[in-house]
Design a protein around this motif. Structure first.
Motif, PDB file in Angstrom:
ATOM      1  N   TYR A   1      17.084 -39.609  22.980  1.00 48.31           N
ATOM      2  CA  TYR A   1      17.874 -40.010  21.736  1.00 48.31           C
ATOM      3  C   TYR A   1      17.195 -41.168  20.868  1.00 48.31           C
ATOM      4  N   ILE A   2      17.435 -41.268  19.567  1.00 49.64           N
ATOM      5  CA  ILE A   2      17.278 -42.316  18.708  1.00 49.64           C
ATOM      6  C   ILE A   2      17.879 -43.551  19.072  1.00 49.64           C
ATOM      7  N   GLN A   3      17.474 -44.776  19.591  1.00 52.49           N
ATOM      8  CA  GLN A   3      18.115 -46.165  19.841  1.00 52.49           C
ATOM      9  C   GLN A   3      18.302 -46.885  18.820  1.00 52.49           C
ATOM     10  N   ASN A   4      19.137 -47.914  19.009  1.00 56.24           N
ATOM     11  CA  ASN A   4      19.277 -49.106  17.915  1.00 56.24           C
ATOM     12  C   ASN A   4      18.204 -50.030  18.276  1.00 56.24           C
ATOM     13  N   ASN A   5      17.081 -49.646  17.909  1.00 53.27           N
ATOM     14  CA  ASN A   5      15.801 -50.504  18.056  1.00 53.27           C
ATOM     15  C   ASN A   5      15.245 -51.203  16.675  1.00 53.27           C
TER      16      ASN A   5
ATOM     17  N   CYS B   1      10.791 -52.196  16.305  1.00 49.15           N
ATOM     18  CA  CYS B   1       9.433 -51.191  15.815  1.00 49.15           C
ATOM     19  C   CYS B   1       9.419 -51.102  14.400  1.00 49.15           C
ATOM     20  N   ASP B   2       8.169 -51.206  14.010  1.00 51.73           N
ATOM     21  CA  ASP B   2       7.844 -50.950  12.588  1.00 51.73           C
ATOM     22  C   ASP B   2       7.800 -49.546  12.088  1.00 51.73           C
ATOM     23  N   HIS B   3       7.950 -48.480  12.583  1.00 51.94           N
ATOM     24  CA  HIS B   3       8.024 -47.163  12.330  1.00 51.94           C
ATOM     25  C   HIS B   3       9.535 -46.436  12.340  1.00 51.94           C
ATOM     26  N   GLY B   4       9.591 -45.226  11.852  1.00 47.96           N
ATOM     27  CA  GLY B   4      10.676 -44.576  11.774  1.00 47.96           C
ATOM     28  C   GLY B   4      10.651 -43.775  13.107  1.00 47.96           C
ATOM     29  N   GLU B   5      11.968 -43.110  13.571  1.00 46.65           N
ATOM     30  CA  GLU B   5      12.170 -42.524  14.727  1.00 46.65           C
ATOM     31  C   GLU B   5      12.828 -41.021  14.451  1.00 46.65           C
ATOM     32  N   VAL B   6      12.384 -39.836  14.632  1.00 47.17           N
ATOM     33  CA  VAL B   6      12.905 -38.456  14.292  1.00 47.17           C
ATOM     34  C   VAL B   6      13.267 -37.791  15.760  1.00 47.17           C
ATOM     35  N   LEU B   7      14.169 -37.049  15.446  1.00 57.52           N
ATOM     36  CA  LEU B   7      14.258 -35.849  16.325  1.00 57.52           C
ATOM     37  C   LEU B   7      14.077 -34.520  15.671  1.00 57.52           C
ATOM     38  N   ILE B   8      13.632 -33.643  16.480  1.00 59.64           N
ATOM     39  CA  ILE B   8      13.408 -32.341  15.889  1.00 59.64           C
ATOM     40  C   ILE B   8      13.963 -31.230  16.828  1.00 59.64           C
ATOM     41  N   ASN B   9      14.114 -30.113  16.153  1.00 59.72           N
ATOM     42  CA  ASN B   9      14.931 -28.804  17.111  1.00 59.72           C
ATOM     43  C   ASN B   9      13.728 -28.185  17.694  1.00 59.72           C
ATOM     44  N   GLU B  10      14.211 -27.146  18.497  1.00 61.69           N
ATOM     45  CA  GLU B  10      12.831 -26.392  19.286  1.00 61.69           C
ATOM     46  C   GLU B  10      12.264 -25.496  18.345  1.00 61.69           C
ATOM     47  N   SER B  11      12.957 -24.888  17.247  1.00 63.00           N
ATOM     48  CA  SER B  11      12.189 -24.143  16.129  1.00 63.00           C
ATOM     49  C   SER B  11      11.153 -24.918  15.513  1.00 63.00           C
ATOM     50  N   MET B  12      11.455 -26.385  15.246  1.00 64.49           N
ATOM     51  CA  MET B  12      10.218 -27.041  14.852  1.00 64.49           C
ATOM     52  C   MET B  12       9.043 -27.190  15.893  1.00 64.49           C
TER      53      MET B  12
ATOM     54  N   ILE C   1       8.000 -41.331  14.287  1.00 69.74           N
ATOM     55  CA  ILE C   1       7.507 -40.863  15.651  1.00 69.74           C
ATOM     56  C   ILE C   1       8.639 -39.893  16.255  1.00 69.74           C
ATOM     57  N   VAL C   2       8.098 -38.907  16.768  1.00 64.45           N
ATOM     58  CA  VAL C   2       9.163 -37.809  17.556  1.00 64.45           C
ATOM     59  C   VAL C   2       9.537 -38.565  18.763  1.00 64.45           C
ATOM     60  N   LYS C   3      10.809 -38.893  18.695  1.00 62.77           N
ATOM     61  CA  LYS C   3      11.285 -39.379  19.944  1.00 62.77           C
ATOM     62  C   LYS C   3      12.051 -38.412  21.100  1.00 62.77           C
ATOM     63  N   GLY C   4      12.359 -37.103  20.563  1.00 61.78           N
ATOM     64  CA  GLY C   4      13.026 -36.114  21.047  1.00 61.78           C
ATOM     65  C   GLY C   4      13.162 -34.916  20.693  1.00 61.78           C
ATOM     66  N   VAL C   5      13.306 -33.913  21.446  1.00 62.15           N
ATOM     67  CA  VAL C   5      13.479 -32.584  20.929  1.00 62.15           C
ATOM     68  C   VAL C   5      14.726 -31.851  21.383  1.00 62.15           C
ATOM     69  N   LEU C   6      15.554 -31.230  20.407  1.00 63.48           N
ATOM     70  CA  LEU C   6      16.932 -30.704  20.668  1.00 63.48           C
ATOM     71  C   LEU C   6      16.908 -29.303  20.716  1.00 63.48           C
ATOM     72  N   LYS C   7      17.528 -28.745  21.473  1.00 60.21           N
ATOM     73  CA  LYS C   7      18.077 -27.264  21.425  1.00 60.21           C
ATOM     74  C   LYS C   7      18.356 -26.906  20.276  1.00 60.21           C
ATOM     75  N   ASP C   8      17.952 -25.733  19.766  1.00 65.07           N
ATOM     76  CA  ASP C   8      18.527 -25.367  18.476  1.00 65.07           C
ATOM     77  C   ASP C   8      19.793 -25.285  18.401  1.00 65.07           C
ATOM     78  N   PHE C   9      20.215 -25.599  16.935  1.00 67.40           N
ATOM     79  CA  PHE C   9      21.726 -25.660  16.724  1.00 67.40           C
ATOM     80  C   PHE C   9      21.957 -25.370  15.523  1.00 67.40           C
ATOM     81  N   HIS C  10      23.116 -24.947  14.868  1.00 66.87           N
ATOM     82  CA  HIS C  10      23.635 -24.456  13.636  1.00 66.87           C
ATOM     83  C   HIS C  10      23.787 -25.615  12.634  1.00 66.87           C
ATOM     84  N   TYR C  11      22.753 -26.085  11.978  1.00 68.65           N
ATOM     85  CA  TYR C  11      23.067 -27.327  11.186  1.00 68.65           C
ATOM     86  C   TYR C  11      23.581 -26.838   9.597  1.00 68.65           C
ATOM     87  N   GLU C  12      23.559 -25.533   9.673  1.00 67.01           N
ATOM     88  CA  GLU C  12      24.256 -24.940   8.399  1.00 67.01           C
ATOM     89  C   GLU C  12      25.201 -23.962   8.910  1.00 67.01           C
ATOM     90  N   SER C  13      25.592 -23.236   7.973  1.00 69.44           N
ATOM     91  CA  SER C  13      26.499 -22.082   8.311  1.00 69.44           C
ATOM     92  C   SER C  13      25.722 -21.100   9.337  1.00 69.44           C
TER      93      SER C  13
END
Length: 810
Positions: free
Chosen positions: A553-557, A560-571, A596-608
């Motif tokens: 997961y994204i940590q309270n760090n 670092c001088d860059h952003g951190e992201v998580l993506i889903n498995e569809s990505m 930078i991609v920090k982690g990959v999440l299992k697909d979830f319904h972010y909308e309806s």
């Protein structure tokens, strides 16, 4: 002459009291509920077609598509409306924008009270040139002409000022700016997708928020924009010039220019046919209009068949009467007139009965359906007369078809010789009419079961993250201040029952934004795409639980001088990787820099759950990269939602201590998610109500028919019992005909119901399997009600002493 027909008709109806009463009740219910459902359909079809120039009014739609990823937006950039007005005067008569700062609600102080108003919009001065809402106070020509002017609805006027004249009164907006009431509009009788209660002049933004009007007005699309075309101008003509506008280097930025398309959407089609991102309000669905219309018609058909069948039964006992009247000189025309008069009397009585049903049941039905926008005292007399009168005449005319074309044609000698039912043809007619009734009733029951089960699937669907015990608090102006956010967060965490607090820019599970990103793969930069995404605070995952497939997961760090992201498995699949681990450490790029991609999440319904899951990105809100703090919502996880009312009071106190000039808004995430299922909820309720009504009407007719048939078979049963038939055998002998009719209806209704509901289910990404219980429910309920309906007459005939019937001359 007519008077004599009426008197004779009333006597004949009174003579057959049971059949007449059943006819009137069944027909009244059918007409009433047909009218009720027709009113819903009429209301849904009337959205935005009351404006004088509605056929020339269009909403501008923006579609961003890159690599089959993007957004279909109902809103467009701020500058687009005025630009079109200036560039295309030969095409455009006027344009109007709506803007609400993309916030959940606005703070208003009026008459000593504070209010959070979710339906406040800034709009252009030409509002009343396009939209013909009745202005009951003020003048349309200048109501929105000056800065700091506001037009309010009659409901808001009553809420703020009671019976006082609101014109010229001041209200305080955002605790800083006074607005003057320059008009009061009545939109209660004008169905519209425009979900406004307060309209503030657009020029007010030059005073309240100058930065918005000075920024980049083409890369952000927060305005719902409408255009009124000139007479004889076709929308395709203006759309053709949009392509030229999109290539203007002074307008859309380069990274958007090649991916944007602009279209014109007819305003009359928005409510039923539009399902875009960022709609101003929840829209309807044309498919449900067809479904509701079909259900209304089916209920009316059941009532009509019921009326016709019972009329045929009643008239078939009058064959001797017809023969005698013809023998003494009555011609066929006179017989037809008599039957028509009797049918008309029944129809008129049924119409009055329908009005009684509507008056008594209207409020309860609409309360169950969750539609409080239609009130029976607001229905115009002409509409009600056409509905009740038209459907009553239709059913009455249908019921008189049998006597007009069959009984009235008998020769006198035939009528005098026949005392019983008229042979095979009449019996077949009776059977098929009952079968059709039960086919319709079982179809409604079948669809009710499937619709309810599909709704439960949507409600119980695994979204991929927890929504129970989650509370969302819109932040309003706090979203721009990291210091205020941290202070409120600390205060909320001190409340007993609050386990975790974080922030997000949209409501997860309901609505998200799209963001342009490039991706570096094997040292090759892939084309920019617009991905659905969510901006969060670093403690977001303390509130929500996701399945992490790879990485962390994204940590309270803050080092670092860059952003951190998580993506889903569809990505992961979209980017062409086989496993989630391959993407960890790879980088996305946008104007804010590297992520930078920090982690990959299992697909979830972010909308309806109505929408397919596509590539999704979660990015941490980092002021060093984004240059601003902008989190619209605070999200809280409680230990027990049952204590919500108590916790809500404590949270409101904490909020008031830090932000005393606004009231705290809040809602349960579960409620917000379930609100997206309201179309399916309504369908399930409509199907249930009207399937019950259909079955009741069908069984009312069956009750009268059972009485007639048992009377017809009395002597046959008496003879069989005299020859040794037991009472139970006699009851089976009588009832087998009715259960044969139900069984025949099952074999017709089940395949038709399956095909229809299978077609409906194709509209959902997730759908149920139609199981055997749908068949058992529809058939079982019909069979049980049939048994209850005919049991009185069957038992009575089965246990009756045969001597009386054998002595009877009938």
């Amino acid at each position: 002459m007519l008077r004599n027909y009426i008197i004779i008709g009333i006597r004949n109806l009174a003579k057959h009291g049971l059949y007449s009463l059943v006819n009137i009740v069944g027909m009244s219910m059918g007409i009433a509920f047909f009218a009720l459902l027709f009113l819903i359909v009429k209301y849904e079809l009337s959205f935005d077609n009351n404006h004088v120039d509605s056929e020339r009014t269009y909403r501008i739609v923006e579609v961003i598509d890159s690599q089959d990823i993007g957004e279909r937006s109902a809103s467009v950039p701020i500058a687009l409306g005025p630009t079109i007005n200036d560039l295309y005067p030969n095409y455009v008569e006027s344009t109007v924008r709506f803007f609400n700062h993309q916030v959940y609600s606005h703070m208003i102080f009026a008459n000593g009270q504070q209010y959070n108003e979710p339906s406040l919009y800034f709009t252009d001065k030409d509002f009343f040139k396009i939209f013909d809402f009745p202005l009951v106070r003020g003048k349309k020509s200048n109501a929105l002409a000056d800065p700091q002017s506001v037009v309010i609805t009659t409901e808001i006027a009553q809420k703020y000022f009671g019976e006082e004249d609101p014109l010229g009164k001041k209200i305080l907006y955002d605790n800083q700016f006074y607005l003057t009431v320059t008009g009061v509009v009545d939109k209660s009788k004008v169905p519209t997708h425009l979900d406004f209660e307060l309209l503030v002049s657009f020029s007010t933004l030059l005073i309240t928020n100058k930065n918005i009007m000075k920024g980049d007005l083409w890369q952000w699309n927060p305005c719902w924009t409408y255009v009124l075309l000139k007479d004889d101008v076709k929308p395709e003509e203006l759309e053709a010039d949009f392509d030229i506008l999109l290539q203007d280097e002074t307008k859309f930025p380069e990274y958007l220019r090649d991916y944007v398309q602009l279209y014109l959407q007819p305003i009359e089609e928005i409510h039923l046919y539009s399902d875009l991102d960022y709609e101003m309000s929840h829209n309807g669905d044309y498919m449900y209009i067809y479904i509701f219309s079909a259900i209304a018609l089916l209920v009316l058909i059941i009532a009509a068949i019921n009326f016709m069948n019972l009329s045929a039964v009643r008239y078939s006992t009058r064959v001797r009467e017809v023969g005698i009247r013809k023998a003494i000189g009555a011609d066929q025309f006179e017989i037809i007139i008599q039957f028509l008069v009797e049918a008309s009397i029944l129809s008129v009585l049924s119409m009055f009965g329908a009005l009684v049903f509507m008056e008594l049941l209207f409020p309860y039905i609409y309360q169950i359906l969750g539609d409080n926008t239609i009130k029976i005292n607001q229905i115009d007399t002409r509409t009600l007369t056409l509905l009740i009168g038209g459907s009553g005449l239709f059913v009455g005319a249908l019921s008189s078809f049998y006597p007009m074309y069959y009984l009235s044609g008998f020769k006198p000698i035939d009528g005098l010789q026949v005392t019983r039912m008229l042979g095979v043809k009449q019996k077949k007619f009776r059977k098929w009419s009952v079968i059709i009734q039960f086919v319709i009733a079982m179809f409604l029951l079948f669809s009710t079961y499937v619709a309810r089960k599909q709704l439960n699937l949507l409600k119980d669907a695994d979204l991929g993250f927890n929504i129970k015990n989650i509370v969302v608090v819109p932040l309003g102006e706090v979203r721009y201040s990291l210091e205020q956010y941290n202070n409120i967060k600390k205060a909320f965490l001190s409340v007993d029952g609050v386990e975790a607090v974080s922030g997000m820019d949209e409501v997860l599970g309901v609505l998200v934004q799209t963001f342009p990103y490039e991706f570096l793969k094997e040292n090759i930069t892939l084309p920019s795409s617009f991905y659905s995404g969510l901006i969060i605070r670093n403690d977001f995952f303390d509130v929500f639980n996701f399945d992490l497939l790879a990485g962390e997961y994204i940590q309270n760090n803050n080092q670092c001088d860059h952003g951190e992201v998580l993506i889903n498995e569809s990505m992961v699949k979209y980017l062409g990787y086989k496993t989630p681990e391959e993407v960890i450490g790879k980088a996305f790029y946008n104007r804010a820099g590297e992520h930078i991609v920090k982690g990959v999440l299992k697909d979830f319904h972010y909308e309806s759950v109505h929408k397919e899951i596509e590539p999704f990105i979660i990015v941490k809100n980092d002021t060093r990269l984004w240059k601003s703090f902008n989190v619209k919502y605070m999200v809280l996880r409680l230990d027990n939602i049952r204590n919500w009312e108590l916790i809500e009071g404590q949270l409101s106190m904490k909020w008031s201590q830090h932000i005393p000039y606004t009231l705290m808004d809040s809602f349960l995430l579960k409620d917000k998610v379930e609100a997206s299922y309201q179309k399916e909820e309504r369908l399930a309720k409509v199907s249930l109500i009207f399937s019950i009504i259909g079955v009741i009407i069908a069984n009312l007719g069956l009750f009268g028919l059972a009485s007639f048939i048992t009377v017809q078979k009395n002597k046959e049963i008496a003879i069989r019992k005299a020859l040794g038939m037991e009472n139970f055998e006699a009851m089976l002998f009588i009832s087998k005909e009715f259960f044969f009719l139900v069984g025949s209806a099952c074999f017709i209704a089940w395949p038709l119901s399956y095909l229809a509901m299978k077609l409906w289910l194709e509209n959902f990404p997730q759908q149920i399997t139609i199981d055997i219980y749908a068949y058992l429910f529809s058939g079982g309920v019909t069979l049980c009600l049939t048994f209850v309906t005919v049991s009185y007459h069957v038992i009575k005939a089965g246990i009756k002493n045969p001597v009386a019937d054998l002595k009877s001359s009938n």
